[in-house]
Design an enzyme around this catalytic site. Structure first.
Site, PDB file in Angstrom:
ATOM      1  N   LYS A   9      -8.276 -10.790   1.767  1.00 55.54           N
ATOM      2  CA  LYS A   9      -6.860 -11.031   2.050  1.00 55.54           C
ATOM      3  C   LYS A   9      -6.649 -12.328   2.856  1.00 55.54           C
ATOM      4  O   LYS A   9      -7.609 -12.885   3.417  1.00 55.54           O
ATOM      5  CB  LYS A   9      -6.283  -9.819   2.795  1.00 55.54           C
ATOM      6  CG  LYS A   9      -6.197  -8.536   1.942  1.00 55.54           C
ATOM      7  CD  LYS A   9      -5.630  -7.388   2.786  1.00 55.54           C
ATOM      8  CE  LYS A   9      -5.428  -6.126   1.977  1.00 55.54           C
ATOM      9  NZ  LYS A   9      -4.862  -5.020   2.819  1.00 55.54           N
ATOM     10  N   TYR A  49       0.810  -3.900  -5.724  1.00 56.54           N
ATOM     11  CA  TYR A  49       1.132  -2.885  -4.717  1.00 56.54           C
ATOM     12  C   TYR A  49       2.298  -1.984  -5.145  1.00 56.54           C
ATOM     13  O   TYR A  49       2.973  -1.400  -4.296  1.00 56.54           O
ATOM     14  CB  TYR A  49       1.437  -3.555  -3.373  1.00 56.54           C
ATOM     15  CG  TYR A  49       0.201  -3.954  -2.592  1.00 56.54           C
ATOM     16  CD1 TYR A  49      -0.799  -3.028  -2.296  1.00 56.54           C
ATOM     17  CD2 TYR A  49       0.040  -5.254  -2.111  1.00 56.54           C
ATOM     18  CE1 TYR A  49      -1.926  -3.384  -1.560  1.00 56.54           C
ATOM     19  CE2 TYR A  49      -1.090  -5.618  -1.371  1.00 56.54           C
ATOM     20  CZ  TYR A  49      -2.071  -4.668  -1.104  1.00 56.54           C
ATOM     21  OH  TYR A  49      -3.184  -5.017  -0.370  1.00 56.54           O
ATOM     22  N   ASN A 112      -5.721  -6.057   7.884  1.00 56.32           N
ATOM     23  CA  ASN A 112      -6.981  -5.322   7.721  1.00 56.32           C
ATOM     24  C   ASN A 112      -7.946  -5.972   6.723  1.00 56.32           C
ATOM     25  O   ASN A 112      -8.857  -5.323   6.218  1.00 56.32           O
ATOM     26  CB  ASN A 112      -6.727  -3.836   7.430  1.00 56.32           C
ATOM     27  CG  ASN A 112      -5.997  -3.607   6.129  1.00 56.32           C
ATOM     28  OD1 ASN A 112      -5.707  -4.548   5.384  1.00 56.32           O
ATOM     29  ND2 ASN A 112      -5.710  -2.357   5.833  1.00 56.32           N
ATOM     30  N   HIS A 115      -8.846  -5.662   0.489  1.00 62.93           N
ATOM     31  CA  HIS A 115      -8.375  -4.598  -0.397  1.00 62.93           C
ATOM     32  C   HIS A 115      -9.527  -4.130  -1.263  1.00 62.93           C
ATOM     33  O   HIS A 115     -10.325  -4.939  -1.732  1.00 62.93           O
ATOM     34  CB  HIS A 115      -7.262  -5.113  -1.330  1.00 62.93           C
ATOM     35  CG  HIS A 115      -6.991  -4.170  -2.480  1.00 62.93           C
ATOM     36  ND1 HIS A 115      -6.190  -3.068  -2.346  1.00 62.93           N
ATOM     37  CD2 HIS A 115      -7.486  -4.134  -3.752  1.00 62.93           C
ATOM     38  CE1 HIS A 115      -6.178  -2.395  -3.512  1.00 62.93           C
ATOM     39  NE2 HIS A 115      -6.944  -3.025  -4.372  1.00 62.93           N
ATOM     40  N   GLU A 126      -6.258  -2.913 -11.875  1.00 63.34           N
ATOM     41  CA  GLU A 126      -6.145  -4.058 -10.955  1.00 63.34           C
ATOM     42  C   GLU A 126      -6.948  -5.257 -11.464  1.00 63.34           C
ATOM     43  O   GLU A 126      -6.456  -6.400 -11.400  1.00 63.34           O
ATOM     44  CB  GLU A 126      -6.624  -3.634  -9.557  1.00 63.34           C
ATOM     45  CG  GLU A 126      -5.670  -2.639  -8.894  1.00 63.34           C
ATOM     46  CD  GLU A 126      -6.225  -1.985  -7.642  1.00 63.34           C
ATOM     47  OE1 GLU A 126      -5.507  -1.182  -7.023  1.00 63.34           O
ATOM     48  OE2 GLU A 126      -7.393  -2.274  -7.265  1.00 63.34           O
TER      49      GLU A 126
HETATM   50  P1  IDP Z   1      -5.969   0.653   1.536  1.00 66.11           P
HETATM   51  O1  IDP Z   1      -5.833  -0.847   1.559  1.00 66.11           O
HETATM   52  O2  IDP Z   1      -6.981   1.118   2.542  1.00 66.11           O
HETATM   53  O3  IDP Z   1      -6.199   1.211   0.159  1.00 66.11           O
HETATM   54  P2  IDP Z   1      -3.226   1.645   1.303  1.00 66.11           P
HETATM   55  O4  IDP Z   1      -2.746   2.919   1.876  1.00 66.11           O
HETATM   56  O5  IDP Z   1      -3.405   1.570  -0.189  1.00 66.11           O
HETATM   57  O6  IDP Z   1      -4.580   1.243   2.065  1.00 66.11           O
HETATM   58  O7  IDP Z   1      -2.217   0.510   1.765  1.00 66.11           O
HETATM   59  C1  IDP Z   1      -2.298  -0.781   1.202  1.00 66.11           C
HETATM   60  C2  IDP Z   1      -2.202  -1.794   2.314  1.00 66.11           C
HETATM   61  O8  IDP Z   1      -0.883  -1.738   2.851  1.00 66.11           O
HETATM   62  C3  IDP Z   1      -3.118  -1.555   3.513  1.00 66.11           C
HETATM   63  O9  IDP Z   1      -4.420  -2.075   3.334  1.00 66.11           O
HETATM   64  C4  IDP Z   1      -2.369  -2.291   4.603  1.00 66.11           C
HETATM   65  O10 IDP Z   1      -2.613  -3.703   4.528  1.00 66.11           O
HETATM   66  C5  IDP Z   1      -0.922  -2.026   4.233  1.00 66.11           C
HETATM   67  N1  IDP Z   1      -0.377  -0.862   4.927  1.00 66.11           N
HETATM   68  C6  IDP Z   1      -0.561   0.446   4.615  1.00 66.11           C
HETATM   69  N2  IDP Z   1       0.096   1.242   5.444  1.00 66.11           N
HETATM   70  C7  IDP Z   1       0.727   0.427   6.320  1.00 66.11           C
HETATM   71  C8  IDP Z   1       1.598   0.655   7.448  1.00 66.11           C
HETATM   72  O11 IDP Z   1       1.911   1.787   7.806  1.00 66.11           O
HETATM   73  N3  IDP Z   1       2.048  -0.470   8.092  1.00 66.11           N
HETATM   74  C9  IDP Z   1       1.712  -1.725   7.705  1.00 66.11           C
HETATM   75  N4  IDP Z   1       0.911  -1.986   6.662  1.00 66.11           N
HETATM   76  C10 IDP Z   1       0.428  -0.925   5.978  1.00 66.11           C
HETATM   77 MG    MG Z   2      -4.961   1.261  -1.481  1.00 65.26          MG
END
Ligand code: IDP
Ligand code: MG
Length: 149
Positions: A9, A49, A112, A115, A126
């Site tokens: 990212k 997304y 974070n 992905h 994807e």
């Molecule tokens: P993942 O990346 O671990 O699969 P997902 O639940 O699919 O997590 O969410 C996609 C991305 O959306 C996360 O990696 C994060 O960057 C962002 N995200 C998810 N939940 C939140 C939130 O509550 N606040 C801000 N960003 C979030």
């Molecule tokens: Mg995810």
């Protein structure tokens, strides 16, 4: 052979962690079959997304992933989806174990770093969103017999 899709990212690229992150998947044994450096467009971000559309963090998430260039990678390997998710760590970095990418380098959910696909089916979708068939090379790696049983 299972496939999974990884995005290094914008925060990871900005912080100079691209090589470190690719290294972790590579040393796990996953085989690179496609890789490119690009700035994700608004429409591609919304497609990637789509499952999160309508959630309160969606606009911020699209803004984050389109904010500067990323590296996208398609990997192949036995159990590639689950292996990559374990290497990445929990979505919330405060819950990510030390030794995972997020556990070692991240503090906040919206920064974070990486992905990884959450299922085999989504991984293929994807990969298809980011690569043409011609851009993917499923190659026999000389070390495969030492990694895949
Ligand atoms: P993942 O990346 O671990 O699969 P997902 O639940 O699919 O997590 O969410 C996609 C991305 O959306 C996360 O990696 C994060 O960057 C962002 N995200 C998810 N939940 C939140 C939130 O509550 N606040 C801000 N960003 C979030
Ligand atoms: Mg995810």
């Amino acid at each position: 052979m299972e496939r999974t899709f990884i995005i290094v990212k914008p925060d990871a690229v900005q912080r100079g962690l691209t090589g470190e992150i690719i290294k972790r998947f590579e040393q796990r044994g996953l085989r690179i079959i496609g890789m490119k450096f690009l700035r994700i467009s608004q429409s591609l971000a919304e497609k990637h997304y789509a499952v999160h559309a309508g959630k309160p963090f969606f606009a911020g998430l699209v803004n984050y992933i389109t904010s500067s260039p990323v590296v996208v990678i398609a990997f192949e390997g036995t159990n590639a989806v689950a292996a990559a998710r374990k290497t990445i760590g929990a979505t919330k970095p405060q819950e990510s174990e030390a030794g995972t990418i997020r556990g070692d380098f991240a503090l906040e959910i919206g920064r974070n770093l990486v992905h990884g696909s959450d299922s085999v089916e989504n991984g293929l979708i994807e990969i298809g969103n980011f690569f043409t068939e011609a851009e993917l090379n499923s190659w026999p790696r000389n070390t495969d017999p030492w990694i895949f049983e």
